[in-house]
Write a protein that holds these residues in place. Sequence first.
Motif, PDB file in Angstrom:
ATOM      1  N   ARG A  92      -8.608  20.209   7.655  1.00 40.93           N
ATOM      2  CA  ARG A  92      -8.330  20.828   8.951  1.00 40.93           C
ATOM      3  C   ARG A  92      -9.260  21.996   9.284  1.00 40.93           C
ATOM      4  O   ARG A  92      -9.838  22.028  10.384  1.00 40.93           O
ATOM      5  N   PRO A  93      -9.457  22.986   8.408  1.00 40.77           N
ATOM      6  CA  PRO A  93     -10.345  24.095   8.801  1.00 40.77           C
ATOM      7  C   PRO A  93     -11.787  23.658   9.032  1.00 40.77           C
ATOM      8  O   PRO A  93     -12.477  24.204   9.894  1.00 40.77           O
ATOM      9  N   ILE A  94     -12.234  22.664   8.279  1.00 42.42           N
ATOM     10  CA  ILE A  94     -13.610  22.180   8.460  1.00 42.42           C
ATOM     11  C   ILE A  94     -13.741  21.449   9.784  1.00 42.42           C
ATOM     12  O   ILE A  94     -14.665  21.688  10.565  1.00 42.42           O
ATOM     13  N   VAL A  95     -12.815  20.538  10.058  1.00 42.49           N
ATOM     14  CA  VAL A  95     -12.858  19.761  11.301  1.00 42.49           C
ATOM     15  C   VAL A  95     -12.714  20.691  12.500  1.00 42.49           C
ATOM     16  O   VAL A  95     -13.423  20.557  13.504  1.00 42.49           O
ATOM     17  N   SER A  96     -11.816  21.651  12.414  1.00 41.46           N
ATOM     18  CA  SER A  96     -11.615  22.590  13.518  1.00 41.46           C
ATOM     19  C   SER A  96     -12.890  23.360  13.815  1.00 41.46           C
ATOM     20  O   SER A  96     -13.268  23.549  14.977  1.00 41.46           O
ATOM     21  N   GLU A  97     -13.589  23.801  12.764  1.00 44.54           N
ATOM     22  CA  GLU A  97     -14.836  24.533  12.962  1.00 44.54           C
ATOM     23  C   GLU A  97     -15.881  23.660  13.637  1.00 44.54           C
ATOM     24  O   GLU A  97     -16.574  24.093  14.560  1.00 44.54           O
ATOM     25  N   MET A  98     -16.000  22.406  13.203  1.00 41.78           N
ATOM     26  CA  MET A  98     -16.981  21.496  13.791  1.00 41.78           C
ATOM     27  C   MET A  98     -16.673  21.222  15.256  1.00 41.78           C
ATOM     28  O   MET A  98     -17.571  21.222  16.115  1.00 41.78           O
ATOM     29  N   VAL A  99     -15.404  20.980  15.566  1.00 48.56           N
ATOM     30  CA  VAL A  99     -15.033  20.684  16.948  1.00 48.56           C
ATOM     31  C   VAL A  99     -15.299  21.889  17.840  1.00 48.56           C
ATOM     32  O   VAL A  99     -15.814  21.759  18.951  1.00 48.56           O
ATOM     33  N   CYS A 100     -14.993  23.074  17.356  1.00 50.07           N
ATOM     34  CA  CYS A 100     -15.196  24.288  18.147  1.00 50.07           C
ATOM     35  C   CYS A 100     -16.672  24.539  18.427  1.00 50.07           C
ATOM     36  O   CYS A 100     -17.020  25.221  19.396  1.00 50.07           O
ATOM     37  N   MET A 101     -17.565  24.004  17.583  1.00 52.84           N
ATOM     38  CA  MET A 101     -18.987  24.150  17.843  1.00 52.84           C
ATOM     39  C   MET A 101     -19.411  23.350  19.068  1.00 52.84           C
ATOM     40  O   MET A 101     -20.414  23.658  19.703  1.00 52.84           O
ATOM     41  N   LEU A 102     -18.656  22.302  19.415  1.00 52.49           N
ATOM     42  CA  LEU A 102     -19.044  21.416  20.502  1.00 52.49           C
ATOM     43  C   LEU A 102     -18.180  21.564  21.747  1.00 52.49           C
ATOM     44  O   LEU A 102     -18.616  21.234  22.846  1.00 52.49           O
ATOM     45  N   ILE A 103     -16.977  22.042  21.604  1.00 52.88           N
ATOM     46  CA  ILE A 103     -16.034  22.101  22.717  1.00 52.88           C
ATOM     47  C   ILE A 103     -15.731  23.566  23.050  1.00 52.88           C
ATOM     48  O   ILE A 103     -15.274  24.322  22.190  1.00 52.88           O
ATOM     49  N   ARG A 104     -15.980  23.964  24.293  1.00 52.77           N
ATOM     50  CA  ARG A 104     -15.745  25.344  24.696  1.00 52.77           C
ATOM     51  C   ARG A 104     -14.256  25.665  24.772  1.00 52.77           C
ATOM     52  O   ARG A 104     -13.831  26.749  24.397  1.00 52.77           O
ATOM     53  N   ASP A 105     -13.474  24.724  25.298  1.00 53.43           N
ATOM     54  CA  ASP A 105     -12.049  24.943  25.542  1.00 53.43           C
ATOM     55  C   ASP A 105     -11.278  24.933  24.223  1.00 53.43           C
ATOM     56  O   ASP A 105     -11.218  23.913  23.530  1.00 53.43           O
TER      57      ASP A 105
ATOM     58  N   SER B  96     -24.528  27.014   8.402  1.00 52.36           N
ATOM     59  CA  SER B  96     -24.412  28.391   7.937  1.00 52.36           C
ATOM     60  C   SER B  96     -23.977  29.280   9.095  1.00 52.36           C
ATOM     61  O   SER B  96     -23.979  28.865  10.261  1.00 52.36           O
ATOM     62  N   ALA B  97     -23.652  30.522   8.788  1.00 51.20           N
ATOM     63  CA  ALA B  97     -23.258  31.471   9.830  1.00 51.20           C
ATOM     64  C   ALA B  97     -24.402  31.702  10.809  1.00 51.20           C
ATOM     65  O   ALA B  97     -24.186  31.817  12.023  1.00 51.20           O
ATOM     66  N   GLU B  98     -25.639  31.769  10.305  1.00 48.79           N
ATOM     67  CA  GLU B  98     -26.795  31.969  11.172  1.00 48.79           C
ATOM     68  C   GLU B  98     -26.990  30.786  12.100  1.00 48.79           C
ATOM     69  O   GLU B  98     -27.300  30.945  13.281  1.00 48.79           O
ATOM     70  N   GLU B  99     -26.799  29.572  11.577  1.00 47.14           N
ATOM     71  CA  GLU B  99     -26.942  28.387  12.413  1.00 47.14           C
ATOM     72  C   GLU B  99     -25.861  28.329  13.490  1.00 47.14           C
ATOM     73  O   GLU B  99     -26.126  27.950  14.630  1.00 47.14           O
ATOM     74  N   ARG B 100     -24.640  28.708  13.133  1.00 52.10           N
ATOM     75  CA  ARG B 100     -23.563  28.722  14.130  1.00 52.10           C
ATOM     76  C   ARG B 100     -23.867  29.727  15.240  1.00 52.10           C
ATOM     77  O   ARG B 100     -23.612  29.469  16.414  1.00 52.10           O
ATOM     78  N   GLU B 101     -24.447  30.884  14.866  1.00 50.11           N
ATOM     79  CA  GLU B 101     -24.808  31.881  15.869  1.00 50.11           C
ATOM     80  C   GLU B 101     -25.884  31.337  16.803  1.00 50.11           C
ATOM     81  O   GLU B 101     -25.832  31.517  18.025  1.00 50.11           O
ATOM     82  N   LEU B 102     -26.880  30.656  16.229  1.00 52.16           N
ATOM     83  CA  LEU B 102     -27.932  30.055  17.038  1.00 52.16           C
ATOM     84  C   LEU B 102     -27.352  29.027  18.000  1.00 52.16           C
ATOM     85  O   LEU B 102     -27.677  29.005  19.191  1.00 52.16           O
ATOM     86  N   ILE B 103     -26.478  28.172  17.498  1.00 49.33           N
ATOM     87  CA  ILE B 103     -25.891  27.126  18.339  1.00 49.33           C
ATOM     88  C   ILE B 103     -25.102  27.734  19.493  1.00 49.33           C
ATOM     89  O   ILE B 103     -25.136  27.232  20.624  1.00 49.33           O
ATOM     90  N   GLU B 104     -24.425  28.822  19.224  1.00 52.64           N
ATOM     91  CA  GLU B 104     -23.668  29.483  20.288  1.00 52.64           C
ATOM     92  C   GLU B 104     -24.604  30.029  21.362  1.00 52.64           C
ATOM     93  O   GLU B 104     -24.309  29.929  22.558  1.00 52.64           O
ATOM     94  N   ARG B 105     -25.744  30.585  20.957  1.00 45.31           N
ATOM     95  CA  ARG B 105     -26.713  31.084  21.939  1.00 45.31           C
ATOM     96  C   ARG B 105     -27.257  29.939  22.783  1.00 45.31           C
ATOM     97  O   ARG B 105     -27.439  30.074  23.994  1.00 45.31           O
ATOM     98  N   VAL B 106     -27.534  28.812  22.137  1.00 43.77           N
ATOM     99  CA  VAL B 106     -28.039  27.654  22.872  1.00 43.77           C
ATOM    100  C   VAL B 106     -26.984  27.143  23.844  1.00 43.77           C
ATOM    101  O   VAL B 106     -27.285  26.799  24.994  1.00 43.77           O
ATOM    102  N   ARG B 107     -25.739  27.096  23.414  1.00 45.25           N
ATOM    103  CA  ARG B 107     -24.669  26.581  24.272  1.00 45.25           C
ATOM    104  C   ARG B 107     -24.539  27.415  25.546  1.00 45.25           C
ATOM    105  O   ARG B 107     -24.276  26.883  26.629  1.00 45.25           O
ATOM    106  N   GLN B 108     -24.744  28.732  25.422  1.00 40.21           N
ATOM    107  CA  GLN B 108     -24.639  29.598  26.595  1.00 40.21           C
ATOM    108  C   GLN B 108     -25.759  29.330  27.599  1.00 40.21           C
ATOM    109  O   GLN B 108     -25.595  29.601  28.792  1.00 40.21           O
ATOM    110  N   ALA B 109     -26.879  28.806  27.118  1.00 38.38           N
ATOM    111  CA  ALA B 109     -28.039  28.596  27.988  1.00 38.38           C
ATOM    112  C   ALA B 109     -28.058  27.226  28.644  1.00 38.38           C
ATOM    113  O   ALA B 109     -28.752  27.032  29.648  1.00 38.38           O
TER     114      ALA B 109
END
Length: 519
Positions: free
Chosen positions: A46-59, A132-145
């Motif tokens: 559950r925590p792994i799947v939740s993290e992955m889904v949250c990387m792709l879904i804003r809501d 990694s945490a750095e990759e998640r931060e990068l992905i979040e910046r890309v998602r905003q753009a």
Amino acid sequence: MKQHEWSEINRQCLEIFALERAAREGVGTTEASLSAAYERLSSALRPIVSEMVCMLIRDGREAERLTNAFLERLPLILPIHADTEFECERWIGAVLIGFIYHTAALPRESLSEQEARVLQELSELQPRSPLSAEERELIERVRQALSPEEFLIWYDYVINGYAPVEIAALHQERVSTVEETLQRARHKLWETTAVDATLRTRVDVFGQRLTWLGTPKSYSHSSVAQGVADDGTVVGVAFAEEYRYSDARGNYPVYIACAFRWHPYQFELLGELGENCQPRCITNADGSAVFVSSTECSLRWTPEYGVQRDLKDGYIHAVNADGKVWVGELEGRAVQWRHDTLEVLAQDNPSAAYGVSADGKYRVGHIHYQAVRWDASGVIQRLGALDGGQSEARAVSRDGNVVVGKSDGRAFRWTPHEGMCALRQVDDDISHAHSISYDGTRIVGEALDETSGLFAFLWTPEDGMQDLNMLFAHLRATGEVLERAYAVSPNGRYIVGEGYCPDTDRHEAFVLDLGEFSC
């Protein structure tokens, strides 16, 4: 995820595979034991799947719904992988992405035949390891753009490594549509830059950053960066201009050099080096030692002792990773210093040592203007020349197997298997390779373009020689020119050199940060 967490999940998957197989063969597995095993696996995932889904879904609410739906379907998804028995982390990411694309809007009760086929195809792919945490931060910046559609396609292309054809199948789109969306995403990311005028730096969405260092107040004529450590600490030389008078020459300029350390975003002056001298400032891999040589004097800096003026003669050109081996020249001969003990590398005059490997075993330079490499046992190997003329080796990789420099005015790369090869195959090439990353994959230097304009370059095996002004045009203001790249950090992340700044109308040091994922 930590390895032991994945190991437990993989163990549970294998247990379920065995239970499923036993049930198919009628060996006596009960429905209750299978149900309990799936419940344990669902809790662990559950925590792994939740993290992955949250990387792709804003809501957040929609992400939670999809997480629950995916975990509820484990009894339908997992048996697809029972025959292959792949470790869970090798297929879970791709399967989850496929699930989000194809089942988010469908009833939860069952997977269709098409969905099962898609999941089977996805199971054969090799998705990346957890982010990694750095990759998640990068992905979040890309998602905003990007728009949601652009982001999902970019994510599949960059993070999951799918080809446009595979992405088109996942999205049920035409390949041309996917390629157009990718191109649109690239342009958006290219244009998304932030500017800090006070710090004179520009950064893009990927964390790549161009910073102009400026000059210290007392040495405001110009500056040049000549070395950089793995943490981005820059070393170099700044100049002050004074005018003198003589009856013979009238008013004439004198340039006074001062060595510096720079760590974002502050200068530390190390000491004056003389007038109209030829200074060279270098640092070791972690920035814990700085060595400065000029025709007038030499000095070194360490955190323990600060600045020390060296009394010995000689010119230091390079230092190894831990700062204990220095190479250079003394009275026209190639030499090295180990723990302050002088050793002559070549009795020939002229000769010089310009580069040293991380462990100090390999040294490179020239003897009578022919490029050479001293191997771990001290044997001299002549590297040749591009057109049979002169050559000199300037830097060497960690393992000693990649050497760079110039030969007859052209930048070269040498390896034991390929010999000496020019970095650029153009007519009338004029270029010079100054530095190489420890792994041998990134080479920097300077070259002339077809209009005789000077540009700093980065060379990689994949892309060859690239003009930094073109590669990072989105980080340059109008009129700024990156002219020379003198050093790349051992880890390959930072590039430093000098260029022209129209805002100050002078030549200044620059540092280019290629971002967290470049090393």
